[in-house]
Design a protein around this motif. Structure first.
Motif, PDB file in Angstrom:
ATOM      1  N   MET A   1       0.848  -1.201   0.000  1.00  0.00           N
ATOM      2  CA  MET A   1       0.000   0.000   0.000  1.00  0.00           C
ATOM      3  C   MET A   1       0.889   1.259   0.000  1.00  0.00           C
ATOM      4  N   ILE A   2       0.652   2.154  -0.964  1.00  0.00           N
ATOM      5  CA  ILE A   2       1.398   3.421  -0.979  1.00  0.00           C
ATOM      6  C   ILE A   2       0.504   4.489  -0.359  1.00  0.00           C
ATOM      7  N   ILE A   3       1.065   5.300   0.535  1.00  0.00           N
ATOM      8  CA  ILE A   3       0.210   6.284   1.208  1.00  0.00           C
ATOM      9  C   ILE A   3      -0.182   7.429   0.261  1.00  0.00           C
ATOM     10  N   SER A   4      -1.337   8.015   0.592  1.00  0.00           N
ATOM     11  CA  SER A   4      -1.963   9.024  -0.255  1.00  0.00           C
ATOM     12  C   SER A   4      -1.027  10.193  -0.582  1.00  0.00           C
ATOM     13  N   SER A   5      -0.266  10.671   0.416  1.00  0.00           N
ATOM     14  CA  SER A   5       0.579  11.845   0.165  1.00  0.00           C
ATOM     15  C   SER A   5       1.649  11.521  -0.880  1.00  0.00           C
ATOM     16  N   VAL A   6       2.125  10.265  -0.884  1.00  0.00           N
ATOM     17  CA  VAL A   6       3.148   9.877  -1.863  1.00  0.00           C
ATOM     18  C   VAL A   6       2.514   9.825  -3.261  1.00  0.00           C
ATOM     19  N   LEU A   7       1.310   9.237  -3.333  1.00  0.00           N
ATOM     20  CA  LEU A   7       0.631   9.172  -4.632  1.00  0.00           C
ATOM     21  C   LEU A   7       0.364  10.579  -5.171  1.00  0.00           C
ATOM     22  N   ASN A   8      -0.052  11.487  -4.274  1.00  0.00           N
ATOM     23  CA  ASN A   8      -0.316  12.858  -4.717  1.00  0.00           C
ATOM     24  C   ASN A   8       0.967  13.549  -5.180  1.00  0.00           C
ATOM     25  N   LYS A   9       2.076  13.199  -4.534  1.00  0.00           N
ATOM     26  CA  LYS A   9       3.360  13.780  -4.962  1.00  0.00           C
ATOM     27  C   LYS A   9       3.699  13.280  -6.372  1.00  0.00           C
ATOM     28  N   TYR A  10       3.529  11.961  -6.604  1.00  0.00           N
ATOM     29  CA  TYR A  10       3.804  11.421  -7.947  1.00  0.00           C
ATOM     30  C   TYR A  10       2.912  12.096  -8.978  1.00  0.00           C
ATOM     31  N   LYS A  11       1.630  12.250  -8.618  1.00  0.00           N
ATOM     32  CA  LYS A  11       0.688  12.868  -9.557  1.00  0.00           C
ATOM     33  C   LYS A  11       1.160  14.278  -9.923  1.00  0.00           C
ATOM     34  N   SER A  12       1.613  15.013  -8.903  1.00  0.00           N
ATOM     35  CA  SER A  12       2.023  16.396  -9.186  1.00  0.00           C
ATOM     36  C   SER A  12       3.303  16.434 -10.031  1.00  0.00           C
ATOM     37  N   GLU A  13       4.068  15.345 -10.055  1.00  0.00           N
ATOM     38  CA  GLU A  13       5.257  15.291 -10.923  1.00  0.00           C
ATOM     39  C   GLU A  13       4.879  14.877 -12.350  1.00  0.00           C
ATOM     40  N   LEU A  14       3.816  14.067 -12.463  1.00  0.00           N
ATOM     41  CA  LEU A  14       3.440  13.547 -13.791  1.00  0.00           C
ATOM     42  C   LEU A  14       2.884  14.641 -14.693  1.00  0.00           C
ATOM     43  N   VAL A  15       2.189  15.609 -14.116  1.00  0.00           N
ATOM     44  CA  VAL A  15       1.572  16.649 -14.949  1.00  0.00           C
ATOM     45  C   VAL A  15       2.641  17.474 -15.684  1.00  0.00           C
ATOM     46  N   PRO A  16       3.641  18.054 -14.974  1.00  0.00           N
ATOM     47  CA  PRO A  16       4.670  18.796 -15.730  1.00  0.00           C
ATOM     48  C   PRO A  16       5.477  17.918 -16.674  1.00  0.00           C
ATOM     49  N   LEU A  17       5.669  16.649 -16.304  1.00  0.00           N
ATOM     50  CA  LEU A  17       6.386  15.741 -17.212  1.00  0.00           C
ATOM     51  C   LEU A  17       5.606  15.614 -18.530  1.00  0.00           C
ATOM     52  N   CYS A  18       4.299  15.381 -18.429  1.00  0.00           N
ATOM     53  CA  CYS A  18       3.482  15.253 -19.647  1.00  0.00           C
ATOM     54  C   CYS A  18       3.472  16.564 -20.423  1.00  0.00           C
ATOM     55  N   LEU A  61      10.947   9.202 -14.793  1.00  0.00           N
ATOM     56  CA  LEU A  61      10.309   8.324 -13.798  1.00  0.00           C
ATOM     57  C   LEU A  61      11.335   7.434 -13.099  1.00  0.00           C
ATOM     58  N   SER A  62      12.439   7.135 -13.765  1.00  0.00           N
ATOM     59  CA  SER A  62      13.513   6.370 -13.109  1.00  0.00           C
ATOM     60  C   SER A  62      14.122   7.205 -11.988  1.00  0.00           C
ATOM     61  N   ASP A  63      14.229   8.516 -12.217  1.00  0.00           N
ATOM     62  CA  ASP A  63      14.756   9.400 -11.164  1.00  0.00           C
ATOM     63  C   ASP A  63      13.747   9.523 -10.023  1.00  0.00           C
ATOM     64  N   LEU A  64      12.472   9.597 -10.375  1.00  0.00           N
ATOM     65  CA  LEU A  64      11.428   9.800  -9.360  1.00  0.00           C
ATOM     66  C   LEU A  64      11.297   8.582  -8.444  1.00  0.00           C
ATOM     67  N   LEU A  65      11.366   7.387  -9.040  1.00  0.00           N
ATOM     68  CA  LEU A  65      11.139   6.155  -8.276  1.00  0.00           C
ATOM     69  C   LEU A  65      12.190   5.123  -8.736  1.00  0.00           C
ATOM     70  N   PRO A  66      13.412   5.225  -8.197  1.00  0.00           N
ATOM     71  CA  PRO A  66      14.532   4.433  -8.731  1.00  0.00           C
ATOM     72  C   PRO A  66      14.314   2.915  -8.700  1.00  0.00           C
ATOM     73  N   GLU A  67      13.470   2.425  -7.788  1.00  0.00           N
ATOM     74  CA  GLU A  67      13.267   0.974  -7.699  1.00  0.00           C
ATOM     75  C   GLU A  67      12.190   0.448  -8.646  1.00  0.00           C
ATOM     76  N   SER A  68      11.607   1.346  -9.455  1.00  0.00           N
ATOM     77  CA  SER A  68      10.463   0.907 -10.270  1.00  0.00           C
ATOM     78  C   SER A  68      10.902   0.241 -11.570  1.00  0.00           C
ATOM     79  N   GLY A  69       9.971  -0.506 -12.174  1.00  0.00           N
ATOM     80  CA  GLY A  69      10.189  -1.114 -13.488  1.00  0.00           C
ATOM     81  C   GLY A  69       9.261  -0.495 -14.517  1.00  0.00           C
ATOM     82  N   PHE A  70       9.368  -0.982 -15.757  1.00  0.00           N
ATOM     83  CA  PHE A  70       8.621  -0.349 -16.847  1.00  0.00           C
ATOM     84  C   PHE A  70       7.986  -1.376 -17.777  1.00  0.00           C
ATOM     85  N   ILE A  71       6.757  -1.072 -18.195  1.00  0.00           N
ATOM     86  CA  ILE A  71       6.132  -1.774 -19.320  1.00  0.00           C
ATOM     87  C   ILE A  71       5.833  -0.669 -20.325  1.00  0.00           C
ATOM     88  N   THR A  72       6.533  -0.671 -21.449  1.00  0.00           N
ATOM     89  CA  THR A  72       6.373   0.445 -22.389  1.00  0.00           C
ATOM     90  C   THR A  72       6.066  -0.070 -23.784  1.00  0.00           C
TER      91      THR A  72
END
Ligand code: IPD
Ligand code: CA
Ligand code: CA
Length: 271
Positions: A1-18, A61-72
């Protein structure tokens, strides 16, 4: 389970990235030439724009969450299974893009263990960000999204799409389409599955169905629809749409009548 504040932080990073990646895609719209276009599979085109956009997203996204993987979609990074997986279509609606038809998007979702927890679909030309967080809702910019309350099939606006490969389901697809033409208010084929789902989440349309899709076409958009109060299933009424590539999505009220039509014509093993 990822806590809400972390998800909101990711969301706020995704908008400028897009926003940044969309700026790149728009800048290339009139630069891309016939020689830049490759055919991946039957009718499935790609250019350097899809690949470069994907690399920009993966890097950030690799910088944002270094332990993550990708399906692209474009496979510019190896897909190693991790607890957190980013599911990315860097340019959904490539055929539109390559023909200068101004309707295409960026789709990014984060899957944590088995659940998609964040989704963003970004309309590249209109610069609209549709975002969702599991359990918290869906938004277009700052406005909360809610599916339509259209109650009857004959008032429904339906979107669908057709596979690049002309497969044996064509007969069933024609029957479903015929039913919708006869019984619904209107039918559209716009060419970006991710935006089709975003439009459903915003109440712009009432039903979207399609088959032969991939996880990166659907992951972010399906979360938008669920978080806006809609219903998403596969063609058999189950929840395996991300893996089997068939999707029925609706405002909920119209799900059973639409599913009934699809069940009547498509086999239960439709892909
Ligand atoms: C395509 C679009 C289209 C759908 C195709 C997808 P692409 O994605 O979403 O609407 O009908 O099946 O493959 O190839 O433009 O990323
Ligand atoms: Ca796509
Ligand atoms: Ca794509």
């Amino acid at each position: 389970m990822i806590i809400s504040s972390v998800l909101n932080k990711y969301k706020s990073e995704l908008v400028p990235l897009c926003q940044q990646v969309a700026g790149f895609i728009r800048a290339e719209l009139y630069k891309v030439e016939a020689a830049d276009i490759e055919t991946k599979d039957m009718n499935s085109l790609v250019s350097y724009v899809d690949k470069e956009a994907e690399k920009m997203i993966v890097k950030r996204l690799s910088d944002l969450l270094p332990e993550s993987g990708f399906i692209t979609e474009e496979g510019t990074v190896a897909s190693t299974l991790k607890k957190d997986m980013w599911i990315i279509d860097p340019l959904d609606g490539t055929t539109n893009f390559l023909r200068k038809l101004p309707h295409f998007s960026i789709s990014i979702a984060l899957r944590h263990e088995d659940d998609v927890v964040i989704g963003i679909v970004y309309d590249v030309m209109l610069e609209d960000a549709y975002t969702a967080i599991r359990g918290e809702g869906a938004w277009k910019g700052d406005n909360k999204l809610k599916v339509s309350d259209t109650a009857t099939m004959n008032e429904a606006i339906v979107i669908t799409g057709f596979p690049y490969e002309r497969d044996q389901q064509i007969a069933a697809s024609f029957e479903v389409l015929k039913h919708c033409i006869q019984h619904c208010r209107g039918i559209r084929r716009l060419g970006s599955a991710a935006l089709d789902l975003a439009y459903l989440s915003a109440g712009i349309i009432d039903i979207y169905y399609e088959n032969s899709l991939n996880i990166w076409d659907l992951a972010a958009g399906a979360l938008l629809v669920e978080e806006a109060g809609g219903t998403v299933t596969d063609y058999s009424g189950g929840d395996t749409y991300l893996n089997n590539g068939t999707i029925i999505s609706s405002n909920g009220i119209l799900h059973a009548p639409m599913a009934q039509v699809i069940h009547r014509f498509h086999n239960s093993d439709a892909k």
